[in-house]
Design a protein around this motif. Structure first.
Motif, PDB file in Angstrom:
ATOM      1  N   GLN A   1       0.868  -1.563   0.169  1.00 55.12           N
ATOM      2  CA  GLN A   1      -0.231   0.168  -0.095  1.00 55.12           C
ATOM      3  C   GLN A   1       1.081   1.189  -0.005  1.00 55.12           C
ATOM      4  O   GLN A   1       1.816   0.977   0.146  1.00 55.12           O
TER       5      GLN A   1
ATOM      6  N   HIS B   1       1.335   7.036   8.613  1.00 55.09           N
ATOM      7  CA  HIS B   1       0.181   6.944   7.606  1.00 55.09           C
ATOM      8  C   HIS B   1      -0.330   5.694   6.700  1.00 55.09           C
ATOM      9  O   HIS B   1       0.100   6.395   6.038  1.00 55.09           O
ATOM     10  N   SER B   2       0.122   4.770   6.961  1.00 56.91           N
ATOM     11  CA  SER B   2      -0.861   3.902   5.935  1.00 56.91           C
ATOM     12  C   SER B   2      -2.035   3.695   5.892  1.00 56.91           C
ATOM     13  O   SER B   2      -3.051   3.427   6.565  1.00 56.91           O
ATOM     14  N   GLN B   3      -2.398   4.010   4.271  1.00 55.19           N
ATOM     15  CA  GLN B   3      -3.600   3.549   3.321  1.00 55.19           C
ATOM     16  C   GLN B   3      -3.228   2.057   3.177  1.00 55.19           C
ATOM     17  O   GLN B   3      -3.429   1.657   2.023  1.00 55.19           O
ATOM     18  N   GLU B   4      -4.259   1.142   4.769  1.00 54.84           N
ATOM     19  CA  GLU B   4      -4.235  -0.073   4.147  1.00 54.84           C
ATOM     20  C   GLU B   4      -5.022  -0.894   2.771  1.00 54.84           C
ATOM     21  O   GLU B   4      -6.795   0.310   2.610  1.00 54.84           O
TER      22      GLU B   4
ATOM     23  N   ASP C   1      -6.808   2.405   8.348  1.00 53.60           N
ATOM     24  CA  ASP C   1      -5.654   2.471   7.862  1.00 53.60           C
ATOM     25  C   ASP C   1      -4.484   2.310   9.081  1.00 53.60           C
ATOM     26  O   ASP C   1      -5.133   2.133  10.469  1.00 53.60           O
TER      27      ASP C   1
ATOM     28  N   TYR D   1      -1.272   3.653  11.986  1.00 47.70           N
ATOM     29  CA  TYR D   1      -0.392   4.886  11.535  1.00 47.70           C
ATOM     30  C   TYR D   1       0.623   4.385  13.383  1.00 47.70           C
ATOM     31  O   TYR D   1       0.270   3.983  14.158  1.00 47.70           O
TER      32      TYR D   1
END
Length: 261
Positions: free
Chosen positions: A162, A241-244, A250, A252
């Protein structure tokens, strides 16, 4: 003509910040590769307001920005803050510049150039009778991450990946290049992202990412470790911040630290 702003407030409470937001103007910022680059900024300006005054003089803020030079550096930003404080007879003044910063990146295999845009923010504040403003520099850096857990349970043959955003904020002595912060963020991730990739470039980026799987915890720790050793940085906050891609949420992680006084 009556100066309504200077009349007593009905509710006599000090206001921490009052001003104008989203003024747009051309801006020149320092560029490590080309010395300077031209961009466009949205600007917030303001000051404190004592309980004895009903309102601030908003037009004076616009006048201060109109009289200001378009080149963003320590001296010009300091002069703007002092001017705002003086025009409004305030104790404190602040300014926020939000602008895109462009860097040319070459694709990893074909070496084709493409422009990447990074959202940046520079906040300046100055206090009562102070001649030394404080600055906060922030940048958002998009990166790619591959989940180590997913890679492990799929026997190293597949995993979910991602885009993530690494946001670095720092206070510093002297000068910090935006390029330094971008590179720190990208080096901490599974792989950087690019504006232009051909198929052979995509292969390189994908193989790099899967060879370097990283949780948000891994990315934030790696970035923090490098920020600690940067000679100009005295305080930082880094958030990932990972936009899964396969979860309905998400992820973080964040670290904040004082490095040196």
């Amino acid at each position: 003509m009556e100066d309504v702003q200077s009349t007593p407030a009905e509710v006599p409470i000090d206001i921490d910040r009052v001003g104008v937001k989203n003024l747009r103007l051309p801006l020149v910022v320092r560029d490590r590769a080309r010395e300077h680059q031209h961009t466009v900024a949205e600007v917030d300006l303001g000051a404190d307001l004592p309980a004895s005054s009903k309102g601030t003089h908003m037009s004076r803020l616009v006048e201060a920005l109109s009289a200001w030079k378009e080149t963003l550096d320590y001296q010009t930003l300091k002069s703007l803050l002092i001017d705002v404080r003086s025009r409004l007879a305030a104790q404190r003044a602040y300014v926020v510049f939000r602008f895109p910063y462009f860097m040319e990146k070459h694709a990893p295999s074909t070496k084709i150039p493409g422009l990447m845009s990074y959202e940046c923010r520079l906040t300046g504040e100055i206090g009562p009778e102070s001649e030394r403003p404080s600055f906060l520099l922030e940048v958002d850096v998009p990166v790619m991450t591959v989940c180590p857990c997913s890679l492990a349970i799929c026997n190293q043959t597949a995993a979910h990946s991602q885009r993530a955003i690494v946001t670095i904020a720092c206070r510093f002595h002297g000068f910090v290049w935006l390029e330094d912060l971008v590179e720190i963020a990208e080096d901490a991730a599974s792989a950087p992202v690019y504006s232009l990739l051909k198929r052979e470039d995509e292969k390189v980026v994908t193989e790099q990412a899967f060879a370097n799987p990283a949780f948000v915890e891994d990315v934030v720790r790696a970035a923090a470790h490098t920020l600690e050793s940067h000679p100009q940085i005295r305080w930082f906050r880094v958030e990932v911040h990972s936009q899964e891609s396969i979860h309905d949420h998400d992820a973080y992680a964040s670290i904040e630290k004082v490095v040196r006084p």
